[in-house]
Scaffold this active site. Structure first.
Site, short mmCIF file in Angstrom:
data_model
loop_
_atom_site.label_atom_id
_atom_site.label_comp_id
_atom_site.label_asym_id
_atom_site.label_seq_id
_atom_site.Cartn_x
_atom_site.Cartn_y
_atom_site.Cartn_z
N HIS A 1 14.82 -48.85 46.32
CA HIS A 1 14.97 -47.47 46.81
C HIS A 1 16.43 -47.13 47.11
O HIS A 1 16.72 -46.28 47.96
CB HIS A 1 14.12 -47.24 48.08
CG HIS A 1 12.69 -47.63 47.93
ND1 HIS A 1 11.74 -46.80 47.38
CD2 HIS A 1 12.04 -48.79 48.26
CE1 HIS A 1 10.58 -47.40 47.38
NE2 HIS A 1 10.72 -48.61 47.91
N SER B 1 41.46 -37.91 34.61
CA SER B 1 41.11 -36.51 34.84
C SER B 1 42.22 -35.62 34.29
O SER B 1 43.40 -35.97 34.33
CB SER B 1 40.94 -36.26 36.34
OG SER B 1 40.93 -34.87 36.61
#
Length: 431
Positions: A157, A279
């Protein structure tokens, strides 16, 4: 566009309709042309065996087909909008060079079984590549599992759960890719049937030597019934895409792990610089773009499968709808195999940050060990579970990740990885 194979005297063709009918077949058929050429050679041999062609005509056709293949590979022959498709290009070339012998080559076959056999041969090649990529990924994973067993938090989880290791992680994906290689091999065997000689789906009034074409093209068996040959179109492509998709599902989960593990919040993994990009606006960024596109690759294959499946709402017999399946399988395999081809090198070169992984292992992650130990000593498991839960924060006292991993001796777990068994399975695929 050259004269159409199906052109009838006295009929007029509309260029707009022809562009719509041809679609991007000429571009896509560049991918399948060499397979179509091989099938044409086999068909010529079969025609000679039943007396439709002389041995001299057969030999001339085979010679010209080999020359066409060489010219295509070298860029001297370009499949372009001069032709309706690859099939017509082959026949036009043979007719231009050999006259009547070239005009005879289509005897007993249809473009339906031409595209079927070319696609089938192409799929067999691609499934072989798929198996090879999976085998190589599994090989790298097993080598790394054997070479290092660094403590790594195990998650359920997305929450810290138990102590795990890099070896267990690698071994898990090794077994996944071995299974994927098995599935690719089994799918290849399932589709390994020769449809050439079924013509338009109803056979022809000639004793075609289908045993010859089956052997010449390396098929394991004959696809016997002409109706089924048409019914299998799309069905076999979906099976091949399913095999590819299974491997890409495993790749997607692996890529998700790496996407998480490379974040500053985790900091468990450093990727090779070549697998990252910068980027365009943020000077500080290095992005795991290759991993993210690996993660996305399943979507391309799933879309291709859906596209083929949606074409199959059809009655028996050939329908032109199926022309559109070629683009789907080409793009699905091109993208999926491209992603898998990069994986072995990435797995071999990624670096674990051992201190960061060890620091993320908190005391409560030993609670399961505590509960199991108490159960092994005779305490009912549910009672041991509640006691371990109540004292979770103290569960790590006197314990180390290495000891926890060594004690995990259930078959396949960290203390008994069974790498020899996995290597034995992998060796089935090695020369």
């Amino acid at each position: 566009m050259t004269d159409l194979l199906w052109q009838k005297t006295g009929t007029r063709t509309d260029e707009r309709i022809m562009r719509f009918l041809a679609g991007d077949d000429v571009v896509l058929d560049r991918e399948f042309l060499l397979c179509d050429i091989e099938a044409s050679k086999a068909h010529a041999g079969g025609l000679a065996n039943i007396g439709i062609l002389t041995t001299g005509e057969r030999d001339a056709l085979v010679r010209e087909l080999d020359g066409l293949a060489d010219d295509f590979r070298a860029g001297r022959f370009v499949l372009d909008d001069r032709y309706e498709d690859g099939h017509s290009a082959i026949e036009a070339r043979l007719t231009e060079r050999l006259g009547d012998a070239g005009r005879k080559v289509h005897t007993g076959r249809s473009r339906n079984d031409q595209v079927l056999v070319a696609t089938r041969l192409w799929l067999k090649e691609r499934l072989g590549e798929l198996s090879a990529h999976c085998v190589e990924a599994a090989r790298v994973c097993l080598a790394r599992a054997a070479g290092e067993a660094l403590p790594l938090p195990g998650y359920t989880h997305l929450q810290r759960a138990v102590v795990s290791s890099t070896a267990l992680w690698f071994a898990g994906f090794a077994e996944a890719f071995i299974d994927d290689a098995c599935r690719a091999r089994d799918t290849r065997a399932w589709i390994d049937a020769n449809p050439l000689g079924t013509a338009a789906g109803y056979g022809v009034n000639l004793p075609l030597d289908r045993a010859h074409t089956t052997a010449a093209l390396g098929f394991a068996r004959l696809q016997v019934n002409p109706v089924y040959a048409q019914l299998s179109r799309g069905k076999f492509e979906i099976a091949a895409l399913d095999a590819l998709a299974g491997a890409l599902l495993d790749l997607r989960r692996l890529a998700w792990d790496l996407s998480l593990f490379t974040t500053a919040e985790f900091g468990f993994v450093r990727l090779p610089a070549e697998y990252t990009t910068g980027s365009s606006i943020m000077p500080n960024k290095r992005n795991p773009d290759a991993v993210e596109l690996m993660r996305a690759s399943y979507a391309c294959v799933a879309a291709a499968r859906t596209e083929v499946e949606q074409l199959l709402s059809l009655p028996s017999g050939y329908q032109r709808d199926l022309q559109l399946s070629k683009g789907a399988i080409f793009h699905g395999f091109h993208h999926g195999l491209g992603a898998l081809a990069l994986l072995p090198d990435l797995l071999a070169r990624l670096e674990w940050n051992a201190p960061a992984m060890r620091a993320a292992i908190e005391p409560a992650m030993y609670s399961t060990d505590v509960a199991i130990e108490q159960a092994a000593a005779g305490v009912p498991f549910r009672e041991a579970y509640r006691a371990a839960a109540a004292a979770a924060d103290e569960a790590g006292q006197g314990r180390t990740p290495e000891a926890s991993l060594a004690a995990r001796t259930s078959p396949g777990a960290s203390g008994d990885l069974r790498l020899a068994e996995l290597n034995a399975r992998l060796r089935e695929f090695l020369p």
